[in-house]
Design an enzyme around this catalytic site. Sequence first.
Site, PDB file in Angstrom:
ATOM      1  N   THR A  62      17.138 -21.165   7.828  1.00 60.12           N
ATOM      2  CA  THR A  62      15.950 -21.471   7.018  1.00 60.12           C
ATOM      3  C   THR A  62      16.378 -21.886   5.608  1.00 60.12           C
ATOM      4  O   THR A  62      15.867 -22.849   5.042  1.00 60.12           O
ATOM      5  CB  THR A  62      15.048 -20.211   6.934  1.00 60.12           C
ATOM      6  OG1 THR A  62      14.916 -19.654   8.244  1.00 60.12           O
ATOM      7  CG2 THR A  62      13.685 -20.526   6.370  1.00 60.12           C
ATOM      8  N   TRP A  63      17.326 -21.162   5.059  1.00 63.61           N
ATOM      9  CA  TRP A  63      17.840 -21.429   3.713  1.00 63.61           C
ATOM     10  C   TRP A  63      18.533 -22.795   3.664  1.00 63.61           C
ATOM     11  O   TRP A  63      18.275 -23.611   2.773  1.00 63.61           O
ATOM     12  CB  TRP A  63      18.795 -20.308   3.332  1.00 63.61           C
ATOM     13  CG  TRP A  63      19.245 -20.275   1.909  1.00 63.61           C
ATOM     14  CD1 TRP A  63      18.664 -20.926   0.848  1.00 63.61           C
ATOM     15  CD2 TRP A  63      20.345 -19.537   1.378  1.00 63.61           C
ATOM     16  NE1 TRP A  63      19.341 -20.632  -0.300  1.00 63.61           N
ATOM     17  CE2 TRP A  63      20.369 -19.783  -0.012  1.00 63.61           C
ATOM     18  CE3 TRP A  63      21.299 -18.689   1.931  1.00 63.61           C
ATOM     19  CZ2 TRP A  63      21.339 -19.204  -0.840  1.00 63.61           C
ATOM     20  CZ3 TRP A  63      22.254 -18.116   1.110  1.00 63.61           C
ATOM     21  CH2 TRP A  63      22.273 -18.370  -0.260  1.00 63.61           C
ATOM     22  N   HIS A 116      19.924 -25.381  17.043  1.00 69.82           N
ATOM     23  CA  HIS A 116      20.713 -24.200  17.422  1.00 69.82           C
ATOM     24  C   HIS A 116      21.568 -24.521  18.653  1.00 69.82           C
ATOM     25  O   HIS A 116      22.237 -23.636  19.183  1.00 69.82           O
ATOM     26  CB  HIS A 116      19.791 -23.025  17.777  1.00 69.82           C
ATOM     27  CG  HIS A 116      19.160 -22.342  16.591  1.00 69.82           C
ATOM     28  ND1 HIS A 116      19.807 -22.158  15.392  1.00 69.82           N
ATOM     29  CD2 HIS A 116      17.930 -21.775  16.429  1.00 69.82           C
ATOM     30  CE1 HIS A 116      19.017 -21.517  14.549  1.00 69.82           C
ATOM     31  NE2 HIS A 116      17.869 -21.279  15.153  1.00 69.82           N
ATOM     32  N   SER A 146      19.860  -8.674  11.620  1.00 66.88           N
ATOM     33  CA  SER A 146      18.776  -9.640  11.426  1.00 66.88           C
ATOM     34  C   SER A 146      18.170 -10.036  12.775  1.00 66.88           C
ATOM     35  O   SER A 146      16.942 -10.083  12.946  1.00 66.88           O
ATOM     36  CB  SER A 146      19.341 -10.872  10.706  1.00 66.88           C
ATOM     37  OG  SER A 146      18.329 -11.793  10.413  1.00 66.88           O
ATOM     38  N   TYR A 204      27.241 -18.181   4.534  1.00 62.63           N
ATOM     39  CA  TYR A 204      26.040 -17.623   3.898  1.00 62.63           C
ATOM     40  C   TYR A 204      26.398 -16.813   2.651  1.00 62.63           C
ATOM     41  O   TYR A 204      25.812 -16.995   1.582  1.00 62.63           O
ATOM     42  CB  TYR A 204      25.332 -16.749   4.942  1.00 62.63           C
ATOM     43  CG  TYR A 204      24.064 -16.071   4.499  1.00 62.63           C
ATOM     44  CD1 TYR A 204      22.826 -16.677   4.683  1.00 62.63           C
ATOM     45  CD2 TYR A 204      24.096 -14.796   3.928  1.00 62.63           C
ATOM     46  CE1 TYR A 204      21.645 -16.035   4.308  1.00 62.63           C
ATOM     47  CE2 TYR A 204      22.930 -14.154   3.553  1.00 62.63           C
ATOM     48  CZ  TYR A 204      21.710 -14.772   3.737  1.00 62.63           C
ATOM     49  OH  TYR A 204      20.557 -14.131   3.365  1.00 62.63           O
ATOM     50  N   LYS A 275      14.959  -9.537   4.523  1.00 58.95           N
ATOM     51  CA  LYS A 275      15.518  -8.913   3.312  1.00 58.95           C
ATOM     52  C   LYS A 275      16.515  -9.810   2.608  1.00 58.95           C
ATOM     53  O   LYS A 275      16.713  -9.712   1.410  1.00 58.95           O
ATOM     54  CB  LYS A 275      16.266  -7.640   3.713  1.00 58.95           C
ATOM     55  CG  LYS A 275      15.426  -6.416   3.911  1.00 58.95           C
ATOM     56  CD  LYS A 275      16.404  -5.255   4.100  1.00 58.95           C
ATOM     57  CE  LYS A 275      15.721  -3.932   4.232  1.00 58.95           C
ATOM     58  NZ  LYS A 275      16.733  -2.873   4.483  1.00 58.95           N
TER      59      LYS A 275
HETATM   60  P1  A3P Z   1      17.783 -10.940   7.116  1.00 62.90           P
HETATM   61  O1  A3P Z   1      17.136 -10.655   8.423  1.00 62.90           O
HETATM   62  O2  A3P Z   1      19.120 -10.273   6.969  1.00 62.90           O
HETATM   63  O3  A3P Z   1      16.890 -10.656   5.971  1.00 62.90           O
HETATM   64  P2  A3P Z   1      17.695 -17.837  10.017  1.00 62.90           P
HETATM   65  O4  A3P Z   1      17.052 -18.647   8.957  1.00 62.90           O
HETATM   66  O5  A3P Z   1      18.958 -18.438  10.553  1.00 62.90           O
HETATM   67  O6  A3P Z   1      16.740 -17.420  11.051  1.00 62.90           O
HETATM   68  O7  A3P Z   1      18.207 -16.501   9.292  1.00 62.90           O
HETATM   69  C1  A3P Z   1      17.286 -15.569   8.792  1.00 62.90           C
HETATM   70  C2  A3P Z   1      17.974 -14.723   7.747  1.00 62.90           C
HETATM   71  O8  A3P Z   1      18.098 -15.482   6.539  1.00 62.90           O
HETATM   72  C3  A3P Z   1      17.135 -13.502   7.411  1.00 62.90           C
HETATM   73  O9  A3P Z   1      18.094 -12.507   7.043  1.00 62.90           O
HETATM   74  C4  A3P Z   1      16.336 -14.007   6.219  1.00 62.90           C
HETATM   75  O10 A3P Z   1      15.808 -12.995   5.427  1.00 62.90           O
HETATM   76  C5  A3P Z   1      17.378 -14.831   5.495  1.00 62.90           C
HETATM   77  N1  A3P Z   1      16.798 -15.856   4.617  1.00 62.90           N
HETATM   78  C6  A3P Z   1      15.663 -16.568   4.794  1.00 62.90           C
HETATM   79  N2  A3P Z   1      15.463 -17.397   3.763  1.00 62.90           N
HETATM   80  C7  A3P Z   1      16.489 -17.212   2.908  1.00 62.90           C
HETATM   81  C8  A3P Z   1      16.826 -17.776   1.639  1.00 62.90           C
HETATM   82  N3  A3P Z   1      16.063 -18.686   1.065  1.00 62.90           N
HETATM   83  N4  A3P Z   1      17.958 -17.354   1.045  1.00 62.90           N
HETATM   84  C9  A3P Z   1      18.753 -16.429   1.621  1.00 62.90           C
HETATM   85  N5  A3P Z   1      18.475 -15.845   2.813  1.00 62.90           N
HETATM   86  C10 A3P Z   1      17.357 -16.231   3.451  1.00 62.90           C
END
Ligand code: A3P
Length: 309
Positions: A62-63, A116, A146, A204, A275
């Site tokens: 997502t980031w 993915h 996560s 990350y 988180k």
């Molecule tokens: P956590 O569950 O440890 O909080 P993906 O996007 O690959 O599904 O991964 C989700 C993880 O990225 C989650 O981790 C989420 O909270 C975290 N995440 C989502 N947006 C983010 C951002 N803008 N910056 C950093 N981490 C982020």
Amino acid sequence: MEDLYKTLPQHTCTWLQGIMTLYKYQGFWNVQNFSQKTILAQSYKAQPSDILVCSCPKTGTTWLKALTFAIVTRKKFDELASPLLTTLPHDCVPFLENHLEKIQKNHSDFPIIATHLPYSSLPESVITSGCKIVYIYRNIKDVLVSYYHFVRELVNLPLEDASFEAAFDEYCQGISSSGPYWDHILEFWKASQEMPERFLFLKYEDLKKEPTSNVKRLAEFLGYPFSTEEEKAGVVENIIQLCSFGNLSTLEVNKSGKYQADEHFALEHRLFFRKAKDGDWENYFTNEMKEKIDKLIDEKLHGTGLVLK
Ligand code: A3P
């Protein structure tokens, strides 16, 4: 497809009280219709100008989508007008396996596609087109925690009914959505050794620790480098702030609404933002679990120089 499903190895996840069954297709586990989505995605005709954002679930997809989108579209929208303020990053950058039609329709206007899919299941055209591939990876222990919460919430299973220990065991056997995680990474890593100019690997934790240098690296790799004027004007910092967890997770759009993964399945936007804390695993792992997974990942990634511990 029904005939194909019958031939695939299956696993019903015990830690999810049997609510979810995963199928192994082309070497990787996923929900049943992911094999159909993979086959459809393989018909995609990639262009040299495409940018592929690749990842295993829960590693920062997502980031990375948000950052890539903000970098590529910054001339069109500044940080105050960015669609990221009103649209889930997953709707700004579609997944190849979920929204093939939309991608094909908007192809000439928008170059970023996420997936993915494992490297070995990518459309042939991705390999031959020479397009750019960004891959994000993350500490396996935080990915596991996560993943545990994400899937548990997806199937509406309360904490007390979802054994973390059982989830840990299945994950260590490689049985998780898009797993084995280490094989997903290894396939991309091996391809990057053969074609280094086409790949950017981002970690990350590094992105968190040193966002400025890594965002600049990303922009340069994508072919959208920041000019000196932009750097002086604070454009890099603005993008980092726009895409930060602190900002995105508090936006109304990301706290409510549902992401439509396909015509049958939708999930709440908030599930993508939990988180974002490095080291959250320490609240879940016993010493034995830590030792076991560290040993496993050492063995699997030995010789790559990638550190996931
Ligand atoms: P956590 O569950 O440890 O909080 P993906 O996007 O690959 O599904 O991964 C989700 C993880 O990225 C989650 O981790 C989420 O909270 C975290 N995440 C989502 N947006 C983010 C951002 N803008 N910056 C950093 N981490 C982020």
